[in-house]
Design an enzyme around this catalytic site. Sequence first.
Site, PDB file in Angstrom:
ATOM      1  N   HIS A  18       0.853  -1.232  -0.152  1.00  0.00           N
ATOM      2  CA  HIS A  18      -0.021   0.061   0.096  1.00  0.00           C
ATOM      3  C   HIS A  18       0.872   1.392  -0.230  1.00  0.00           C
ATOM      4  O   HIS A  18       1.965   1.189  -0.269  1.00  0.00           O
ATOM      5  CB  HIS A  18      -0.809  -0.149   1.006  1.00  0.00           C
ATOM      6  CG  HIS A  18      -0.451  -0.118   2.770  1.00  0.00           C
ATOM      7  ND1 HIS A  18       0.556   1.095   3.068  1.00  0.00           N
ATOM      8  CD2 HIS A  18      -0.382  -0.922   3.564  1.00  0.00           C
ATOM      9  CE1 HIS A  18       0.829   0.713   4.210  1.00  0.00           C
ATOM     10  NE2 HIS A  18       0.222  -0.592   4.493  1.00  0.00           N
ATOM     11  N   HIS A  21       4.118   1.477   2.077  1.00  0.00           N
ATOM     12  CA  HIS A  21       5.319   0.545   1.462  1.00  0.00           C
ATOM     13  C   HIS A  21       5.888   1.345   0.430  1.00  0.00           C
ATOM     14  O   HIS A  21       7.058   1.434   0.227  1.00  0.00           O
ATOM     15  CB  HIS A  21       4.969  -0.737   1.097  1.00  0.00           C
ATOM     16  CG  HIS A  21       4.178  -1.584   2.083  1.00  0.00           C
ATOM     17  ND1 HIS A  21       2.937  -2.163   1.964  1.00  0.00           N
ATOM     18  CD2 HIS A  21       4.502  -1.946   3.295  1.00  0.00           C
ATOM     19  CE1 HIS A  21       2.530  -2.797   3.093  1.00  0.00           C
ATOM     20  NE2 HIS A  21       3.763  -2.559   4.071  1.00  0.00           N
ATOM     21  N   CYS A 126       1.117 -12.312  22.337  1.00  0.00           N
ATOM     22  CA  CYS A 126      -0.008 -11.845  21.231  1.00  0.00           C
ATOM     23  C   CYS A 126       0.638 -12.215  19.757  1.00  0.00           C
ATOM     24  O   CYS A 126       1.483 -11.807  19.379  1.00  0.00           O
ATOM     25  CB  CYS A 126      -0.116 -10.309  21.078  1.00  0.00           C
ATOM     26  SG  CYS A 126      -0.923  -9.527  19.825  1.00  0.00           S
ATOM     27  N   CYS A 129       0.900  -9.386  17.080  1.00  0.00           N
ATOM     28  CA  CYS A 129       2.204  -8.835  17.271  1.00  0.00           C
ATOM     29  C   CYS A 129       3.431  -9.666  17.038  1.00  0.00           C
ATOM     30  O   CYS A 129       4.471  -9.194  16.952  1.00  0.00           O
ATOM     31  CB  CYS A 129       2.618  -7.977  18.489  1.00  0.00           C
ATOM     32  SG  CYS A 129       1.074  -6.830  18.649  1.00  0.00           S
ATOM     33  N   CYS A 143      -3.977  -6.914  24.461  1.00  0.00           N
ATOM     34  CA  CYS A 143      -2.754  -6.388  23.757  1.00  0.00           C
ATOM     35  C   CYS A 143      -2.984  -4.794  23.339  1.00  0.00           C
ATOM     36  O   CYS A 143      -4.052  -4.635  22.776  1.00  0.00           O
ATOM     37  CB  CYS A 143      -2.712  -7.191  22.516  1.00  0.00           C
ATOM     38  SG  CYS A 143      -1.667  -6.300  21.207  1.00  0.00           S
ATOM     39  N   HIS A 146      -3.579  -4.692  19.340  1.00  0.00           N
ATOM     40  CA  HIS A 146      -4.849  -5.428  18.676  1.00  0.00           C
ATOM     41  C   HIS A 146      -6.078  -5.433  19.495  1.00  0.00           C
ATOM     42  O   HIS A 146      -7.267  -5.921  19.226  1.00  0.00           O
ATOM     43  CB  HIS A 146      -4.328  -6.823  18.500  1.00  0.00           C
ATOM     44  CG  HIS A 146      -3.323  -6.947  17.179  1.00  0.00           C
ATOM     45  ND1 HIS A 146      -1.866  -6.836  17.676  1.00  0.00           N
ATOM     46  CD2 HIS A 146      -3.341  -6.937  16.047  1.00  0.00           C
ATOM     47  CE1 HIS A 146      -1.166  -6.830  16.554  1.00  0.00           C
ATOM     48  NE2 HIS A 146      -2.140  -6.987  15.448  1.00  0.00           N
ATOM     49  N   LYS A 295      -4.680   6.214  10.567  1.00  0.00           N
ATOM     50  CA  LYS A 295      -3.564   5.233   9.857  1.00  0.00           C
ATOM     51  C   LYS A 295      -4.533   4.273   8.869  1.00  0.00           C
ATOM     52  O   LYS A 295      -5.345   3.924   9.057  1.00  0.00           O
ATOM     53  CB  LYS A 295      -2.865   4.058  10.710  1.00  0.00           C
ATOM     54  CG  LYS A 295      -1.572   4.029  10.455  1.00  0.00           C
ATOM     55  CD  LYS A 295      -0.633   2.935  11.327  1.00  0.00           C
ATOM     56  CE  LYS A 295       0.527   2.451  10.406  1.00  0.00           C
ATOM     57  NZ  LYS A 295       0.940   1.042  10.981  1.00  0.00           N
ATOM     58  N   LYS A 298      -7.225  -1.982   6.171  1.00  0.00           N
ATOM     59  CA  LYS A 298      -8.260  -2.726   5.373  1.00  0.00           C
ATOM     60  C   LYS A 298      -9.620  -2.565   5.979  1.00  0.00           C
ATOM     61  O   LYS A 298     -10.454  -2.105   5.225  1.00  0.00           O
ATOM     62  CB  LYS A 298      -8.080  -4.116   5.375  1.00  0.00           C
ATOM     63  CG  LYS A 298      -7.261  -4.640   4.188  1.00  0.00           C
ATOM     64  CD  LYS A 298      -7.539  -6.096   3.928  1.00  0.00           C
ATOM     65  CE  LYS A 298      -6.161  -6.687   3.429  1.00  0.00           C
ATOM     66  NZ  LYS A 298      -5.894  -8.202   3.608  1.00  0.00           N
TER      67      LYS A 298
HETATM   68  O1  ME8 Z   1       7.324  -4.205   9.811  1.00  0.00           O
HETATM   69  N1  ME8 Z   1       2.916   5.165   6.468  1.00  0.00           N
HETATM   70  O2  ME8 Z   1       7.066  -4.862   7.797  1.00  0.00           O
HETATM   71  P1  ME8 Z   1       5.859  -4.116   7.470  1.00  0.00           P
HETATM   72  C1  ME8 Z   1       4.425   5.144   6.201  1.00  0.00           C
HETATM   73  N2  ME8 Z   1       8.544  -6.944   8.009  1.00  0.00           N
HETATM   74  N3  ME8 Z   1       4.920   4.181   5.851  1.00  0.00           N
HETATM   75  C2  ME8 Z   1       4.259   3.069   6.262  1.00  0.00           C
HETATM   76  C3  ME8 Z   1       2.789   2.898   6.575  1.00  0.00           C
HETATM   77  C4  ME8 Z   1       2.291   4.203   6.716  1.00  0.00           C
HETATM   78  N4  ME8 Z   1       1.039   4.336   7.108  1.00  0.00           N
HETATM   79  N5  ME8 Z   1       2.481   1.678   6.649  1.00  0.00           N
HETATM   80  C5  ME8 Z   1       3.734   0.876   6.470  1.00  0.00           C
HETATM   81  C6  ME8 Z   1       7.540  -4.876   9.025  1.00  0.00           C
HETATM   82  N6  ME8 Z   1       4.664   1.776   6.287  1.00  0.00           N
HETATM   83  C7  ME8 Z   1       8.863  -6.040   9.088  1.00  0.00           C
HETATM   84  C8  ME8 Z   1      10.088  -5.225   8.952  1.00  0.00           C
HETATM   85  S1  ME8 Z   1      12.648  -5.177   8.368  1.00  0.00           S
HETATM   86  C9  ME8 Z   1      13.903  -6.070   8.655  1.00  0.00           C
HETATM   87  C10 ME8 Z   1      11.316  -6.045   9.033  1.00  0.00           C
HETATM   88  C11 ME8 Z   1       5.989   1.096   5.486  1.00  0.00           C
HETATM   89  O3  ME8 Z   1       5.352  -4.951   5.976  1.00  0.00           O
HETATM   90  C12 ME8 Z   1       7.206   1.825   6.779  1.00  0.00           C
HETATM   91  O4  ME8 Z   1       8.301   1.610   6.087  1.00  0.00           O
HETATM   92  O5  ME8 Z   1       4.789  -4.001   8.439  1.00  0.00           O
HETATM   93  C13 ME8 Z   1       7.055   0.674   7.803  1.00  0.00           C
HETATM   94  O6  ME8 Z   1       8.246   0.758   8.582  1.00  0.00           O
HETATM   95  C14 ME8 Z   1       6.980  -0.537   7.035  1.00  0.00           C
HETATM   96  O7  ME8 Z   1       5.931  -0.107   5.810  1.00  0.00           O
HETATM   97  C15 ME8 Z   1       6.510  -1.607   7.889  1.00  0.00           C
HETATM   98  O8  ME8 Z   1       6.205  -2.723   6.929  1.00  0.00           O
END
Ligand code: ME8
Length: 519
Positions: A18, A21, A126, A129, A143, A146, A295, A298
């Site tokens: 989304h 990312h 949890c 998390c 939690c 959640h 934030k 879905k």
């Molecule tokens: O945490 N605004 O993966 P994730 C800005 N797999 N950036 C956002 C966002 C938002 N509303 N939502 C997500 C993980 N992001 C782990 C990471 S790394 C070794 C492991 C972006 O899929 C932002 O970069 O939940 C956030 O840190 C990341 O997606 C979290 O991705």
Amino acid sequence: MNSFFITTPIYYVNAKPHLGHAYTTVVADAMARYHKLIGEDTMFLTGTDEHGDKIVQAAEKQGQTPKEFVDDISGRFRALWPKLDVANDRFVRTTDPEHISAVQTFLQKVYDAGDIYFGEFGGHYCYGCERFYTEKELENGLCPQHLTKPEFISEKNYFFRMSKYLPWLKEHIEANPSFIRPERYRSEVLAMLESGALEDLCISRPKSRLTWGIELPFDKDYVCYVWFDALLNYISALNWPEGEDFKKFWPGEHLVAKDILKPHAVFWPTMLKSAGLPLYEHLNVHGYWLVRDTKMSKSLGNVVEPSDMAQRFGPDAFRYFLLREMHFGSDASFSEDALVGRINADLANDLGNLFSRVLSMTAKYFGSHVPMPKALQEDDKAIADLCANSMRNFVQLFGNVQFAQGLESLWELVRALNKYVDTQAPWTLYKQGNMERLATVMYVMLAAMRKTALCLWPVMPVASGKMLAQLGQPVQEGQPPVANVEDEIAHFEGLEPGIQVAEGSNLFPRIEVKKEGAD
Ligand code: ME8
């Protein structure tokens, strides 16, 4: 040649990509391109995080095996990036055999150093998390993330002696002000370290409970905790321990949002320290994109699809918006109105108009050839000075992850150029037959437009290429448009008189917004 290594988080594959990312990945791409532009050898890494309970549950829901499930979603992330003109050098998956082997090597190293021990642990787990909570951390027994009741689990597990390194980490952060930036996140981490709430890290899960993970090299009944596994992607993708890329590109910089500050600011540096590896140079932390003040989620139905935005508005305009609208570190609001507003004001009106006006005048007055200027007058020198200042600020601010401010500085130049056209009034000079002065004015504008286009390459790679091509400049796809930015800042000239430019330009058409109720 200096080298530069930038990473994004590796994204969980339990949901489709989304806007959040897309933002982090576009910023990382812009940073990688910026470092290429200033002449560095760069490596840009992104990827997907594919182990853990959540994946197993999501796969079950879809009636797929975990492997089928992760292949599918990881593929969607990988397919998205080219649509946003993101050119990552590498894409790492935590299910890659090279990654698995690097994680096991690392675990063994830390185990041999005496920093991993076996112990009994009871806590509120949890599944959402994928972590344990202490009694104190729960809110009314639930939690805090959640709002569900965690399960109390008591089991034997392996622990990483993280607490041993916390005093050292605090000192390192205090001594290196830009290790975690911007400052607000550095302070947050220091407060976390001062609170005394951090303990050793549980880094295993028994196979009786979870099998979708990397087996511990020293105990076949356990798999590795997802975060310990995931953080190691940053070096496994460089083929640590033996790889040439590791030698060349480590240490690098990370880019993450504030949600994953703790694992990156506390777990990761202590892991590196325990293994005797150098720490990363900077942890760059950004805020959240909010949609209608909350934030994205879905269930709220407010998820913004990046591929849809890029298709409707063009990847260049979408990228520009992301970098210009969010002040790095703070939260920002996404709306289509704000996106259209920026495209119309900054791109269609300011930049697009400048190119179309100046190129059509060059066609009319000089048959689309860059005229030979005479000596610059005060007004022209003011533009040349502003051009150097804007570029210098842009380069400095961009390097300091202040993207919005960097672009604003460049737009001061763009707006000044539009004013200069109005005040110099080339059409009047033409009518008066003052061709010498006209040649200088047109040259000043074309030369400054070229500099603007050069700076914009990290942000809008395709549009920058188009602008440069319209100005008769050679453009090589994927390559930075200029050899030496410092030279470009120091010398206003750089556009060769006599070369042919395009007859017109329509870079960013205005987007007409239908008023509600209108046909
Ligand atoms: O945490 N605004 O993966 P994730 C800005 N797999 N950036 C956002 C966002 C938002 N509303 N939502 C997500 C993980 N992001 C782990 C990471 S790394 C070794 C492991 C972006 O899929 C932002 O970069 O939940 C956030 O840190 C990341 O997606 C979290 O991705």
